[in-house]
Design an enzyme around this catalytic site. Structure first.
Site, PDB file in Angstrom:
ATOM      1  N   ARG A 236       0.855  -1.182   0.000  1.00 38.91           N
ATOM      2  CA  ARG A 236       0.000   0.000   0.000  1.00 38.91           C
ATOM      3  C   ARG A 236       0.895   1.236   0.000  1.00 38.91           C
ATOM      4  O   ARG A 236       1.932   1.272   0.677  1.00 38.91           O
ATOM      5  CB  ARG A 236      -0.897   0.047   1.247  1.00 38.91           C
ATOM      6  CG  ARG A 236      -2.098  -0.893   1.222  1.00 38.91           C
ATOM      7  CD  ARG A 236      -3.131  -0.504   0.145  1.00 38.91           C
ATOM      8  NE  ARG A 236      -4.310  -1.356   0.173  1.00 38.91           N
ATOM      9  CZ  ARG A 236      -4.471  -2.477  -0.539  1.00 38.91           C
ATOM     10  NH1 ARG A 236      -3.522  -2.895  -1.356  1.00 38.91           N
ATOM     11  NH2 ARG A 236      -5.599  -3.170  -0.456  1.00 38.91           N
ATOM     12  N   GLU A 265      -4.469   7.121  -5.230  1.00 38.31           N
ATOM     13  CA  GLU A 265      -4.682   6.399  -6.487  1.00 38.31           C
ATOM     14  C   GLU A 265      -5.990   6.871  -7.105  1.00 38.31           C
ATOM     15  O   GLU A 265      -6.985   6.958  -6.393  1.00 38.31           O
ATOM     16  CB  GLU A 265      -4.719   4.892  -6.221  1.00 38.31           C
ATOM     17  CG  GLU A 265      -3.381   4.380  -5.721  1.00 38.31           C
ATOM     18  CD  GLU A 265      -3.349   2.872  -5.454  1.00 38.31           C
ATOM     19  OE1 GLU A 265      -4.350   2.190  -5.741  1.00 38.31           O
ATOM     20  OE2 GLU A 265      -2.328   2.399  -4.946  1.00 38.31           O
ATOM     21  N   HIS A 284      -1.606  -0.292  -9.740  1.00 39.29           N
ATOM     22  CA  HIS A 284      -2.211  -1.225  -8.771  1.00 39.29           C
ATOM     23  C   HIS A 284      -2.729  -2.489  -9.476  1.00 39.29           C
ATOM     24  O   HIS A 284      -3.927  -2.803  -9.419  1.00 39.29           O
ATOM     25  CB  HIS A 284      -3.339  -0.541  -7.984  1.00 39.29           C
ATOM     26  CG  HIS A 284      -3.578  -1.194  -6.648  1.00 39.29           C
ATOM     27  ND1 HIS A 284      -3.911  -0.513  -5.511  1.00 39.29           N
ATOM     28  CD2 HIS A 284      -3.520  -2.504  -6.264  1.00 39.29           C
ATOM     29  CE1 HIS A 284      -4.066  -1.345  -4.493  1.00 39.29           C
ATOM     30  NE2 HIS A 284      -3.834  -2.573  -4.925  1.00 39.29           N
TER      31      HIS A 284
HETATM   32  C1  DGY Z   1      -5.829  -6.290  -2.427  1.00 35.87           C
HETATM   33  O1  DGY Z   1      -6.645  -7.184  -2.686  1.00 35.87           O
HETATM   34  O2  DGY Z   1      -5.817  -5.708  -1.345  1.00 35.87           O
HETATM   35  C2  DGY Z   1      -4.836  -5.958  -3.470  1.00 35.87           C
HETATM   36  O3  DGY Z   1      -4.229  -4.742  -3.246  1.00 35.87           O
HETATM   37  C3  DGY Z   1      -5.481  -6.018  -4.853  1.00 35.87           C
HETATM   38  O4  DGY Z   1      -4.449  -6.047  -5.799  1.00 35.87           O
END
Ligand code: DGY
Length: 325
Positions: A236, A265, A284
């Protein structure tokens, strides 16, 4: 009376069949924030919510949803959900662990290789017509950083961190690891975070975003990273201080970065990260394979279906809600 479940994205109808037998589905389409634009009647009559990581499920929203019985996210991360607020109301929160491990570990390794060996930069170089016009092959042309034989530091040794460690072994890398739980993993040399940052040629982040991990890699920590190191983040954006990262790249302290996730994002086009040639940025897409996304959708639907059938959610981040009821 049949329950009403809101889905914030038009998931493939063929995956929704079983759920449609259990409840009335209200599938939202349009631009964000979809939930926040629902009327108070629509919110009040919602019994269940299937959401994405781009939906902000906060206390203010669910305060307007008195009949909400579950939240099921098509994601493993739940930092977009106020889990504390849900737990206070005994609302189970579902997520999708396990199924995106390999896809995300592959993405982390793709970014590591691309950043170290200047793959995206090389691609731009050719497309911009520079190859041959400005330079040709020569012994010192487009040199990158050796991956094989390097030291990889993995921050977070859950399933994804461990999958990255297995890939690193195939590249003959030494693997250091640190995780807040102190978990030991075979083939990974457990060290303190300080030692990991000091010794690693490559650092890959695999933690969930929480109060304790926000800005974990701040300016002070980044300053202690090995000079010339490469930072990879598929976890993240909020875990890494992006201004400090830009400063470390601009000063030459860090060699490159491979980023799948960002503080905001989508990232703004004028973000300084995008101006640095050694930043490889992707939108992402860590879990974005057809099979992985189908499995994530199925787990999220399974979580919702379980609640609608009076069962505990199979993949619940706050299972305590079942013991306190
Ligand atoms: C999640 O599922 O948290 C991931 O970041 C998706 O790619």
């Amino acid at each position: 009376m049949r329950k009403r479940v809101v889905i914030t994205y038009p998931l493939p109808p063929e995956r929704l069949g079983a759920l449609a037998n259990l409840c009335d589905l209200d599938v939202l389409e349009g631009s964000q924030p979809l939930l926040q634009s629902l009327s108070s009647e629509q919110l009040a009559s919602c019994n269940g919510l299937i959401c994405l990581l781009t939906d902000s499920i906060d206390r203010a929203l669910v305060d307007n949803m008195p009949n909400l019985q579950f939240v099921s996210s098509v994601s493993v991360g739940v930092d977009h959900i106020d889990v504390e607020a849900m737990t206070a109301r005994n609302i189970p929160v579902g997520h999708t662990p396990g199924v995106l491990v390999d896809a995300t570990a592959d993405t982390a390794f793709a970014l590591l290789l691309a950043a170290a060996r200047r793959v995206a930069e090389g691609d731009r170089y050719i497309r911009e017509g520079n190859w041959g016009r400005k330079t040709r092959w020569s012994p010192d042309f487009f040199l990158g950083k050796d991956v094989s034989g390097g030291t990889l530091g993995i921050i977070g040794l859950g399933a994804i961190g461990q999958a990255v460690a297995r890939r690193a072994a195939g590249f003959g890398m030494s693997v250091l690891g640190w995780t807040p739980s102190g978990r030991k993993v075979p083939g990974v040399d457990s060290v303190s975070l300080e030692e990991l940052l000091l010794r690693s040629d490559f650092v890959s982040v695999h933690l969930a975003l929480a109060k304790e991990t926000r800005n974990l890699l701040d300016a002070a920590k980044i300053a202690t990273m090995k000079p010339g190191a490469v930072l990879v983040n598929t976890a993240r954006g909020g875990i890494v201080d992006e201004s400090a990262l830009v400063a470390a790249l601009n000063s030459g302290h860090l060699y490159a970065a491979g980023l799948d996730v960002f503080e905001r994002e989508p990232i703004a086009m004028d973000d300084p990260l995008l101006r640095h040639p050694r930043v490889v940025a992707v939108p992402h897409i860590g879990s974005a394979t057809t099979l992985t996304r189908a499995k994530m959708v199925d787990l999220a639907i399974g979580n919702a279906a379980a609640v609608l059938q009076g069962q505990p959610m199979p993949h619940c981040v706050n299972p305590g809600v079942y013991t306190t009821q």
